[in-house]
Scaffold this motif. Sequence first.
Motif, PDB file in Angstrom:
ATOM      1  N   PRO A 295     -19.740 -12.159  32.523  1.00  0.00           N
ATOM      2  CA  PRO A 295     -18.189 -12.499  33.282  1.00  0.00           C
ATOM      3  C   PRO A 295     -16.891 -13.169  32.466  1.00  0.00           C
ATOM      4  CG  PRO A 295     -19.417 -14.375  33.267  1.00  0.00           C
ATOM      5  CD  PRO A 295     -20.417 -13.631  32.403  1.00  0.00           C
ATOM      6  N   THR A 296     -17.184 -13.020  31.138  1.00  0.00           N
ATOM      7  CA  THR A 296     -15.978 -13.186  30.220  1.00  0.00           C
ATOM      8  C   THR A 296     -15.269 -11.880  30.057  1.00  0.00           C
ATOM      9  OG1 THR A 296     -17.178 -14.829  28.958  1.00  0.00           O
ATOM     10  CG2 THR A 296     -15.106 -14.026  27.965  1.00  0.00           C
ATOM     11  N   PRO A 297     -14.081 -11.909  30.129  1.00  0.00           N
ATOM     12  CA  PRO A 297     -13.168 -10.624  29.956  1.00  0.00           C
ATOM     13  C   PRO A 297     -13.526 -10.015  28.805  1.00  0.00           C
ATOM     14  CG  PRO A 297     -11.674 -12.431  30.578  1.00  0.00           C
ATOM     15  CD  PRO A 297     -13.024 -13.063  30.237  1.00  0.00           C
ATOM     16  N   PRO A 298     -13.790  -8.564  28.768  1.00  0.00           N
ATOM     17  CA  PRO A 298     -14.103  -7.903  27.690  1.00  0.00           C
ATOM     18  C   PRO A 298     -13.363  -7.772  26.433  1.00  0.00           C
ATOM     19  CG  PRO A 298     -14.352  -6.512  29.549  1.00  0.00           C
ATOM     20  CD  PRO A 298     -13.654  -7.853  29.953  1.00  0.00           C
ATOM     21  N   ASP A 299     -13.987  -7.850  25.088  1.00  0.00           N
ATOM     22  CA  ASP A 299     -13.143  -7.804  24.017  1.00  0.00           C
ATOM     23  C   ASP A 299     -11.870  -7.121  23.803  1.00  0.00           C
ATOM     24  OD1 ASP A 299     -15.071  -9.501  22.932  1.00  0.00           O
ATOM     25  OD2 ASP A 299     -16.005  -8.157  21.731  1.00  0.00           O
ATOM     26  N   GLY A 300     -10.836  -7.629  23.644  1.00  0.00           N
ATOM     27  CA  GLY A 300      -9.421  -6.978  23.721  1.00  0.00           C
ATOM     28  C   GLY A 300      -8.890  -6.985  25.098  1.00  0.00           C
ATOM     29  N   CYS A 301      -9.304  -7.693  26.009  1.00  0.00           N
ATOM     30  CA  CYS A 301      -8.733  -7.680  27.268  1.00  0.00           C
ATOM     31  C   CYS A 301      -8.359  -9.151  27.867  1.00  0.00           C
ATOM     32  CB  CYS A 301      -9.754  -7.195  28.349  1.00  0.00           C
ATOM     33  SG  CYS A 301     -10.250  -5.534  28.262  1.00  0.00           S
ATOM     34  N   THR A 302      -7.260  -9.393  28.581  1.00  0.00           N
ATOM     35  CA  THR A 302      -6.991 -10.394  29.041  1.00  0.00           C
ATOM     36  C   THR A 302      -6.543 -10.210  30.457  1.00  0.00           C
ATOM     37  OG1 THR A 302      -4.695 -10.168  28.413  1.00  0.00           O
ATOM     38  CG2 THR A 302      -6.045 -11.524  27.026  1.00  0.00           C
ATOM     39  N   VAL A 303      -6.847 -11.365  31.278  1.00  0.00           N
ATOM     40  CA  VAL A 303      -6.568 -11.121  32.843  1.00  0.00           C
ATOM     41  C   VAL A 303      -4.887 -11.474  33.042  1.00  0.00           C
ATOM     42  CG1 VAL A 303      -7.010 -11.916  35.094  1.00  0.00           C
ATOM     43  CG2 VAL A 303      -8.842 -11.952  33.527  1.00  0.00           C
ATOM     44  N   SER A 304      -4.348 -10.414  33.562  1.00  0.00           N
ATOM     45  CA  SER A 304      -2.824 -10.814  33.677  1.00  0.00           C
ATOM     46  C   SER A 304      -2.500 -11.094  35.345  1.00  0.00           C
ATOM     47  CB  SER A 304      -2.085  -9.316  33.513  1.00  0.00           C
ATOM     48  OG  SER A 304      -2.611  -8.101  34.149  1.00  0.00           O
ATOM     49  N   LYS A 305      -3.444 -10.599  35.887  1.00  0.00           N
ATOM     50  CA  LYS A 305      -3.277 -10.836  37.602  1.00  0.00           C
ATOM     51  C   LYS A 305      -4.746 -10.952  38.280  1.00  0.00           C
ATOM     52  CE  LYS A 305       1.059  -8.349  38.544  1.00  0.00           C
ATOM     53  NZ  LYS A 305       1.570  -7.367  39.386  1.00  0.00           N
ATOM     54  N   ALA A 306      -4.626 -11.796  39.474  1.00  0.00           N
ATOM     55  CA  ALA A 306      -5.892 -11.980  40.005  1.00  0.00           C
ATOM     56  C   ALA A 306      -5.755 -12.393  41.492  1.00  0.00           C
ATOM     57  CB  ALA A 306      -6.940 -12.809  39.366  1.00  0.00           C
ATOM     58  N   THR A 307      -6.703 -11.929  42.481  1.00  0.00           N
ATOM     59  CA  THR A 307      -6.459 -12.197  43.601  1.00  0.00           C
ATOM     60  C   THR A 307      -7.885 -12.474  44.403  1.00  0.00           C
ATOM     61  OG1 THR A 307      -5.714 -11.605  46.174  1.00  0.00           O
ATOM     62  CG2 THR A 307      -6.553  -9.816  44.522  1.00  0.00           C
ATOM     63  N   TYR A 308      -8.213 -13.575  44.953  1.00  0.00           N
ATOM     64  CA  TYR A 308      -9.236 -14.285  45.641  1.00  0.00           C
ATOM     65  C   TYR A 308      -9.244 -14.314  47.039  1.00  0.00           C
ATOM     66  CZ  TYR A 308     -11.342 -15.156  40.908  1.00  0.00           C
ATOM     67  OH  TYR A 308     -12.058 -15.150  39.844  1.00  0.00           O
ATOM     68  N   ILE A 309     -10.545 -14.242  47.646  1.00  0.00           N
ATOM     69  CA  ILE A 309     -10.374 -14.580  48.920  1.00  0.00           C
ATOM     70  C   ILE A 309     -11.878 -15.523  49.049  1.00  0.00           C
ATOM     71  CG2 ILE A 309     -11.621 -12.389  49.719  1.00  0.00           C
ATOM     72  CD1 ILE A 309      -9.932 -13.045  52.393  1.00  0.00           C
ATOM     73  N   VAL A 310     -11.813 -16.534  49.479  1.00  0.00           N
ATOM     74  CA  VAL A 310     -12.754 -17.523  49.356  1.00  0.00           C
ATOM     75  C   VAL A 310     -13.394 -18.082  50.733  1.00  0.00           C
ATOM     76  CG1 VAL A 310     -13.635 -19.781  48.073  1.00  0.00           C
ATOM     77  CG2 VAL A 310     -11.647 -18.265  47.104  1.00  0.00           C
ATOM     78  N   ARG A 311     -14.586 -18.234  50.975  1.00  0.00           N
ATOM     79  CA  ARG A 311     -15.078 -18.992  52.098  1.00  0.00           C
ATOM     80  C   ARG A 311     -14.816 -20.323  51.916  1.00  0.00           C
ATOM     81  NH1 ARG A 311     -21.221 -20.021  54.124  1.00  0.00           N
ATOM     82  NH2 ARG A 311     -20.651 -20.871  56.069  1.00  0.00           N
ATOM     83  N   HIS A 312     -14.653 -21.214  53.215  1.00  0.00           N
ATOM     84  CA  HIS A 312     -14.629 -22.357  53.121  1.00  0.00           C
ATOM     85  C   HIS A 312     -15.751 -23.212  52.510  1.00  0.00           C
ATOM     86  CE1 HIS A 312     -17.493 -22.817  56.399  1.00  0.00           C
ATOM     87  NE2 HIS A 312     -16.811 -21.826  56.800  1.00  0.00           N
ATOM     88  N   SER A 313     -15.629 -24.433  52.155  1.00  0.00           N
ATOM     89  CA  SER A 313     -16.567 -25.221  51.679  1.00  0.00           C
ATOM     90  C   SER A 313     -17.644 -25.612  52.668  1.00  0.00           C
ATOM     91  CB  SER A 313     -15.907 -26.319  50.758  1.00  0.00           C
ATOM     92  OG  SER A 313     -16.696 -27.086  49.778  1.00  0.00           O
ATOM     93  N   ASN A 314     -18.349 -26.489  52.222  1.00  0.00           N
ATOM     94  CA  ASN A 314     -19.675 -27.200  52.904  1.00  0.00           C
ATOM     95  C   ASN A 314     -19.098 -27.796  54.257  1.00  0.00           C
ATOM     96  OD1 ASN A 314     -20.791 -26.676  50.361  1.00  0.00           O
ATOM     97  ND2 ASN A 314     -20.900 -28.822  50.050  1.00  0.00           N
ATOM     98  N   ILE A 315     -19.904 -27.383  55.345  1.00  0.00           N
ATOM     99  CA  ILE A 315     -19.535 -27.832  56.550  1.00  0.00           C
ATOM    100  C   ILE A 315     -20.904 -28.594  57.180  1.00  0.00           C
ATOM    101  CG2 ILE A 315     -17.783 -26.394  57.265  1.00  0.00           C
ATOM    102  CD1 ILE A 315     -19.615 -25.003  58.933  1.00  0.00           C
ATOM    103  N   TYR A 316     -20.809 -29.554  58.268  1.00  0.00           N
ATOM    104  CA  TYR A 316     -21.696 -30.268  59.027  1.00  0.00           C
ATOM    105  C   TYR A 316     -22.536 -29.117  59.472  1.00  0.00           C
ATOM    106  CZ  TYR A 316     -19.780 -34.585  57.990  1.00  0.00           C
ATOM    107  OH  TYR A 316     -19.022 -35.857  57.577  1.00  0.00           O
TER     108      TYR A 316
END
Length: 512
Positions: A79-100
């Motif tokens: 999961p680490t960015p490949p050698d010579g690469c950096t993350v310049s942008k990212a977008t995430y969609i996340v499910r909510h956390s623990n619920i009853y």
Amino acid sequence: MSSLLVLLALVQGIRHVAAVPRSWVVEDTASEPSVVGGVSIPHHKRQIIEGPGGYAFNVLEHLAGISPYFDSPGVQLDPTPPDGCTVSKATYIVRHSNIYANDFDYETYLQPFFSKLANFTDKSAFKQSADVAFLANYSSPITNETEQMEKMTPSGGEAAAAFAGVIKQLYPTLINSTDAQAGAFRIWAASASRDVDTANAFIGGLGNNATLVVVNEGEEDSADSLTPHTSCPAFDASMGSVQSGAWIDKYTAPLIARFNQIAPGFNFTDTDVYGMQQLCGYDDVIRNRTNFCDVFTAEEWLDFEYANDVMYFYSIGYGNPIAPQLGMPWVRSALDILSANDTSTFNQSLYISFTHREEPPLIMTALNLFNNSAYYPNLDVNTTMPTDRINYARAWKTSEILPFLGHVGIERLQCTNATADSGSNSTTSDDGAESVWDNGAYIRVLVNGAPIPLPECQDGPGESCALGGFAQYIQQKVAKYGDFVGACGINDTVANRTDLLSIYNVNSNVTA
């Protein structure tokens, strides 16, 4: 990505489970709080079934939508960015956390089981077996339906803050990369309280005074929503119930017989057994302890997991013919964000949104990930999820897609000395931004921390996809699945009738 539930564990004991003659259960707890990104992490007792030869089975990683968060094993790419690469942008969609609990699970499985247990007079019968002896004194973890149903648990807030700590570690330079005023970094959430509460806990973990933008879940918001399944009239949440029900009938039959032999007067049913298995997860995220995980064998947990996989396959997966259309609006917006080369439309380098369990799987179908037939185009994907036996070789495993805080992230990598394997060197995204392959821009998808290569575009470092190739890949998908309005049957009386998600645009009318 570092696991949100890193456990500095001490084995507290190994005990034999009577119904599991070849297996043992180990409960692991932490001796002291773990910290990720300066944030204390909640500890869920791990329910590990062990056997000879070092066999270990973590029950909590096989509960589909009721699993506490864990990093996906993925395909074992770094999961680490490949050698010579950096993350310049990212977008995430996340499910909510623990619920009853969600309404459906509670009304269909949990509450009937709780009521039946409370009214059962011969509770001493349970003590005949170590497996279920605890039922003699068990009480519901849900003490106030009105206040708790579909609401985030305390451990859910802690886990969301921990996730923020991980994001800070992953993208320290992107969080504050905005041309807006200080404190204007935005986080988005669907309007349900579990999403808003998760987002607020996440913002607290970030500690940067981010602004929360709450996005309405209205039925007439069309594709311009973080919950497109609720604004699609053609979406039927009950799809998959018949198919999963067939498998539940089959695998619970011997369990019903086993439990009824212990307590004949209780008259166990398939809904009781399924509800007991659900309580392994719900009890854990509410109380941080549970006996239900100990009751079943590893094979029986795989049965439960498969029942969930079948249900989700037909409701929000490849068995639903309009699933890709529902996932496509967010995917198209991701392409626009990642391919834009100025800040006139998108003024952040990191976008994070919180939503319901349905959305990450729908996005998987739009991207053609976790598809049992991805490499077999002539195969009818519906034949890959039989209801009379388990397809153990399936790619569609929802425990790895939609646990609590399950997420999809798409990164733009900027790489030096990297060249795409083949293809044209230029294309244009939805917002008109030119994206060239030879400028070292690549895209990779992360699902719960694990890089997952796109089946048709793996030409870059770390099996990433050249930005231009990604744009072409998505444009091909849009040609097939871009008609959200048509697929959902949205008529022309709906004012917000659209195929696009525009909430991230600087000039969007969605405000905090």
